[in-house]
Design a protein around this motif. Structure first.
Motif, PDB file in Angstrom:
ATOM      1  N   PRO A   1      15.784  12.693   3.397  1.00  0.00           N
ATOM      2  CA  PRO A   1      15.247  11.639   4.137  1.00  0.00           C
ATOM      3  C   PRO A   1      14.389  10.869   2.811  1.00  0.00           C
ATOM      4  O   PRO A   1      13.930  11.285   1.733  1.00  0.00           O
ATOM      5  N   LEU A   2      14.013   9.660   3.198  1.00  0.00           N
ATOM      6  CA  LEU A   2      12.954   8.618   2.582  1.00  0.00           C
ATOM      7  C   LEU A   2      11.724   8.771   3.140  1.00  0.00           C
ATOM      8  O   LEU A   2      11.633   8.345   4.479  1.00  0.00           O
ATOM      9  N   ARG A   3      10.547   9.045   2.733  1.00  0.00           N
ATOM     10  CA  ARG A   3       9.318   9.079   3.362  1.00  0.00           C
ATOM     11  C   ARG A   3       8.463   8.034   2.751  1.00  0.00           C
ATOM     12  O   ARG A   3       8.499   7.777   1.399  1.00  0.00           O
TER      13      ARG A   3
ATOM     14  N   PHE B   1       6.218   6.625   7.375  1.00  0.00           N
ATOM     15  CA  PHE B   1       7.487   6.368   7.763  1.00  0.00           C
ATOM     16  C   PHE B   1       8.876   7.151   7.044  1.00  0.00           C
ATOM     17  O   PHE B   1       8.464   7.655   6.045  1.00  0.00           O
ATOM     18  N   LYS B   2       9.611   7.524   8.060  1.00  0.00           N
ATOM     19  CA  LYS B   2      10.460   8.238   7.739  1.00  0.00           C
ATOM     20  C   LYS B   2      12.038   7.698   7.936  1.00  0.00           C
ATOM     21  O   LYS B   2      12.313   7.380   9.039  1.00  0.00           O
TER      22      LYS B   2
ATOM     23  N   TYR C   1       0.592  -1.280  -0.131  1.00  0.00           N
ATOM     24  CA  TYR C   1      -0.023   0.073  -0.103  1.00  0.00           C
ATOM     25  C   TYR C   1       0.750   1.417   0.026  1.00  0.00           C
ATOM     26  O   TYR C   1       0.343   2.396   0.016  1.00  0.00           O
ATOM     27  N   GLY C   2       2.333   0.984   0.112  1.00  0.00           N
ATOM     28  CA  GLY C   2       2.973   2.307   0.456  1.00  0.00           C
ATOM     29  C   GLY C   2       3.328   3.166  -1.069  1.00  0.00           C
ATOM     30  O   GLY C   2       3.311   2.645  -1.863  1.00  0.00           O
ATOM     31  N   THR C   3       3.540   4.648  -0.563  1.00  0.00           N
ATOM     32  CA  THR C   3       4.011   5.511  -1.749  1.00  0.00           C
ATOM     33  C   THR C   3       5.197   5.863  -1.269  1.00  0.00           C
ATOM     34  O   THR C   3       5.002   6.692  -0.067  1.00  0.00           O
ATOM     35  N   ALA C   4       6.325   5.843  -1.894  1.00  0.00           N
ATOM     36  CA  ALA C   4       7.721   6.298  -1.343  1.00  0.00           C
ATOM     37  C   ALA C   4       8.130   7.745  -2.060  1.00  0.00           C
ATOM     38  O   ALA C   4       7.733   7.903  -3.397  1.00  0.00           O
ATOM     39  N   SER C   5       8.549   8.573  -1.532  1.00  0.00           N
ATOM     40  CA  SER C   5       9.094   9.924  -1.719  1.00  0.00           C
ATOM     41  C   SER C   5      10.365  10.183  -1.163  1.00  0.00           C
ATOM     42  O   SER C   5      10.597   9.991   0.048  1.00  0.00           O
ATOM     43  N   ALA C   6      11.162  11.131  -1.950  1.00  0.00           N
ATOM     44  CA  ALA C   6      12.460  11.593  -1.426  1.00  0.00           C
ATOM     45  C   ALA C   6      12.601  12.824  -2.274  1.00  0.00           C
ATOM     46  O   ALA C   6      12.248  12.948  -3.241  1.00  0.00           O
ATOM     47  N   THR C   7      13.336  13.900  -1.373  1.00  0.00           N
ATOM     48  CA  THR C   7      13.786  15.032  -1.850  1.00  0.00           C
ATOM     49  C   THR C   7      14.983  15.134  -2.823  1.00  0.00           C
ATOM     50  O   THR C   7      15.151  15.862  -3.562  1.00  0.00           O
ATOM     51  N   SER C   8      15.741  13.749  -2.598  1.00  0.00           N
ATOM     52  CA  SER C   8      17.110  13.726  -3.389  1.00  0.00           C
ATOM     53  C   SER C   8      17.076  12.220  -3.951  1.00  0.00           C
ATOM     54  O   SER C   8      16.972  11.312  -3.099  1.00  0.00           O
TER      55      SER C   8
ATOM     56  N   TRP D   1      26.666   9.279   0.502  1.00  0.00           N
ATOM     57  CA  TRP D   1      26.152   8.089  -0.379  1.00  0.00           C
ATOM     58  C   TRP D   1      25.177   7.400   0.407  1.00  0.00           C
ATOM     59  O   TRP D   1      25.548   6.785   1.501  1.00  0.00           O
ATOM     60  N   VAL D   2      23.898   7.126   0.188  1.00  0.00           N
ATOM     61  CA  VAL D   2      23.016   6.477   1.051  1.00  0.00           C
ATOM     62  C   VAL D   2      21.983   5.568  -0.126  1.00  0.00           C
ATOM     63  O   VAL D   2      21.681   6.072  -0.859  1.00  0.00           O
ATOM     64  N   GLY D   3      21.939   4.406   0.364  1.00  0.00           N
ATOM     65  CA  GLY D   3      21.122   3.173  -0.536  1.00  0.00           C
ATOM     66  C   GLY D   3      20.315   2.590   0.330  1.00  0.00           C
ATOM     67  O   GLY D   3      20.927   1.735   1.390  1.00  0.00           O
ATOM     68  N   LEU D   4      19.124   2.283   0.065  1.00  0.00           N
ATOM     69  CA  LEU D   4      18.303   1.300   0.601  1.00  0.00           C
ATOM     70  C   LEU D   4      17.457   0.275  -0.281  1.00  0.00           C
ATOM     71  O   LEU D   4      16.983   0.714  -1.102  1.00  0.00           O
TER      72      LEU D   4
END
Ligand code: CA
Length: 189
Positions: free
Chosen positions: A65-67, A137-138, A32-39, A147-150
């Protein structure tokens, strides 16, 4: 004696029916999630962190942040973070982070903080035995590493169901079983 046997049979079948119908936790971030990030770096979109595929990754070089918006409030039992798989392309050495929950997307509560240690299949699990109410969730990288990766953010919750009510099919089975038991006993007597 016959009534007692029937009662035992009914209890046995009802027990079976209710245990089958019990809800199992599902990954509501993926469902059900929708993910967004500013970068976001290149093609590594935020949606890749909740696509159920551990080989795809959200990547940023800005630590933003990843939201994730789950679309409704869930009682979350477990959050699992999987860092990108060890291709080493975007991984830093140690990446400290903090994770947050929110009911409205504006007021955030700190869930916990942690550190991804190395490049190899690093998974962090957070368990909530009494449930954590959240719709948002954030994930926020908190260290100097750019560098960040999930690869995956998994958020587990039970879907709302009428788990305690046997389905019509189960009731029909109970009826058939009781009828059969009665028939058997009549033949014996
Ligand atoms: Ca993925």
């Amino acid at each position: 004696m016959k009534n007692r046997l029937l009662t035992f049979a009914a209890i046995a079948f009802l027990g079976t029916a209710s245990s089958v119908a019990q809800a199992m936790p599902v990954n509501v971030a993926q469902l059900y999630g929708t993910a967004s990030a500013t970068s976001t770096y290149s093609i590594h979109a935020p949606s890749r962190a909740i696509d159920g595929n551990e080989a795809t990754t959200w990547v940023t070089n800005g630590g933003s942040p990843l939201r994730i918006n789950l679309g409704q409030i869930f009682e979350v039992s477990k959050i699992s973070l999987l860092r990108e798989l060890p291709d080493g392309q975007y991984s830093g050495d140690q990446i400290p982070y903090a994770i947050y929950s929110s009911l409205d997307g504006n007021n955030w509560d700190l869930i916990s903080s942690g550190t991804f240690i190395n490049d190899v299949d690093d998974r962090d699990d957070y368990l909530f035995s009494s449930g954590l109410s959240m719709q948002y969730f954030k994930y926020q990288a908190t260290g100097p590493s750019a560098w960040v990766g999930l690869a995956e953010v998994q958020i587990f919750a039970e879907q709302s169901t009428t788990a305690s009510v046997p389905e019509p099919g189960a009731l029909a089975l109970i009826g058939l079983a009781l009828g059969g038991l009665g028939l058997t006993r009549r033949r014996k007597s």
